[in-house]
Design a protein around this motif. Sequence first.
Motif, PDB file in Angstrom:
ATOM      1  N   GLN A   1       1.294   3.550   2.125  1.00  0.00           N
ATOM      2  CA  GLN A   1       1.687   4.165   3.390  1.00  0.00           C
ATOM      3  C   GLN A   1       3.096   3.785   3.828  1.00  0.00           C
ATOM      4  OE1 GLN A   1      -1.431   1.271   5.562  1.00  0.00           O
ATOM      5  NE2 GLN A   1      -0.689   2.958   6.818  1.00  0.00           N
TER       6      GLN A   1
ATOM      7  N   THR B   1       0.878  -1.169   0.000  1.00  0.00           N
ATOM      8  CA  THR B   1       0.000   0.000   0.000  1.00  0.00           C
ATOM      9  C   THR B   1       0.919   1.223   0.000  1.00  0.00           C
ATOM     10  OG1 THR B   1      -0.053   0.071   2.412  1.00  0.00           O
ATOM     11  CG2 THR B   1      -1.761  -1.237   1.338  1.00  0.00           C
TER      12      THR B   1
ATOM     13  N   GLY C   1       3.017   6.181  -3.184  1.00  0.00           N
ATOM     14  CA  GLY C   1       4.151   5.738  -2.365  1.00  0.00           C
ATOM     15  C   GLY C   1       4.877   4.554  -2.984  1.00  0.00           C
TER      16      GLY C   1
ATOM     17  N   PHE D   1      -4.066   6.656   2.051  1.00  0.00           N
ATOM     18  CA  PHE D   1      -2.802   6.110   2.572  1.00  0.00           C
ATOM     19  C   PHE D   1      -1.588   6.842   1.996  1.00  0.00           C
ATOM     20  CE2 PHE D   1      -5.410   2.052   2.811  1.00  0.00           C
ATOM     21  CZ  PHE D   1      -5.577   2.133   4.195  1.00  0.00           C
ATOM     22  N   GLY D   2      -1.825   8.000   1.411  1.00  0.00           N
ATOM     23  CA  GLY D   2      -0.731   8.724   0.776  1.00  0.00           C
ATOM     24  C   GLY D   2      -0.749   8.437  -0.715  1.00  0.00           C
TER      25      GLY D   2
END
Length: 376
Positions: A245, A243, A295, A291-292
């Motif tokens: 994050q 993910t 990334g 979650f940003g």
Amino acid sequence: MKLDRKEILKALETITIAGEGKNMVESGAVKNVLTFGDEVVVDLVISTPAMHIKKRAEDDIKKLIHEQFSPEINVKVNIKVETPENPNQIKGKAIPGISNIIAVASGKGGVGKSTVTANLAVTLAKMGFKVGVLDADIYGPSMPIMFDVETEKPISIEVDGKSKMKPIESYEIKLLSIGFFTSPSQAVIWRGPMAAKALNQMIFDAAWGELDFMLIDLPPGTGDIHLSIMQSLPVTGAVVVSTPQAVALADAKKGVAMFMSDAINVPVLGIIENMAYFTPEELPNNKYYIFGKEGAKNLSEDLQVPFLGEVPLVQSIREAGDYGRPAALQTASPLEKTFEEIARNVVEEVVKRNDNLPPTEAIKITTMAGCSAVKK
Ligand SMILES: Nc1ncnc2c1ncn2[C@@H]1O[C@H](COP(=O)(O)OP(=O)(O)O)[C@@H](O)[C@H]1O
Ligand SMILES: [Mg+2]
């Protein structure tokens, strides 16, 4: 200048298209060779969409004809790609019948490794490949639920006089899972070598038949168990799911480093970003980067490994997983497209990998070496 079709065909027998064992004439890739005065037209049908392979085939043909016949010849190469109807001949070998073994890994648990594996599997099958899934997640085998075969038990069949485990089939995927052999409440505390042994049996003593791809859903993390598994199986390449994050990325980075380590040395085919953004089904154009943003994409750039694509966080993916019918099976849905793009990228990377590197060898662990290799 008089050009002879047959001579040109004969010359083309010296060229092999990457990933297709035989030369381009024998493999049937050359559909037609036509000559018009000083022009030659070669019609090719190849089974991989990889751009660089098409380009290479075209360049090789031009170079050959210019060198062997005349640099004056005007060479035209028409290339048609036929992947879906014609499961291609990607060869990684190592286990008879199984062309490519792809390990799906994640540093952190719960990032959607199993979800991605299941959806990738059904998408590859829709593209015409023969696909098997080996659920190696001894901590949380989830394939039986995701493929709606929780209550099934693999039976034993005779193959060439030997007794073999018959994989369960669901949505055209052949499936074996550690979960078929343990009850859900039973916490499986296996040491690396034990898990590797069980998995070895599920690969070597099972009647998989011919597979283009076997996907292995690995346990999360980067522990001893991975070392044992990866050392005992000839894995073609690894796909890392993360993910966006930071905590997941840090673990994904460790995952990539693990595969690239000398002890394991498995090529990383790329990174998939799962839960890249949240999209409410009723507002598909709204993207919330909870979650940003990007990334995993940035991580792949940092580590210089391919970025294979992103999967949004949508309720229907979770529901489909729980219900036991991978979301990518839903025809004409945005998710079907998403996974198609990712699957295509994976196939391309596998082709590139098989083109450039020798098959990964399973390292036979002797008892002593095995113990020291897996001890902390
Ligand atoms: N893209 C997604 N959108 C919505 N839910 C997801 C998505 N990916 C995974 N999930 C859900 O998150 C949970 C964890 O996913 P799972 O694939 O089991 O993770 P892992 O195998 O990495 O532990 C599951 O309930 C799954 O349905
Ligand atoms: Mg899982």
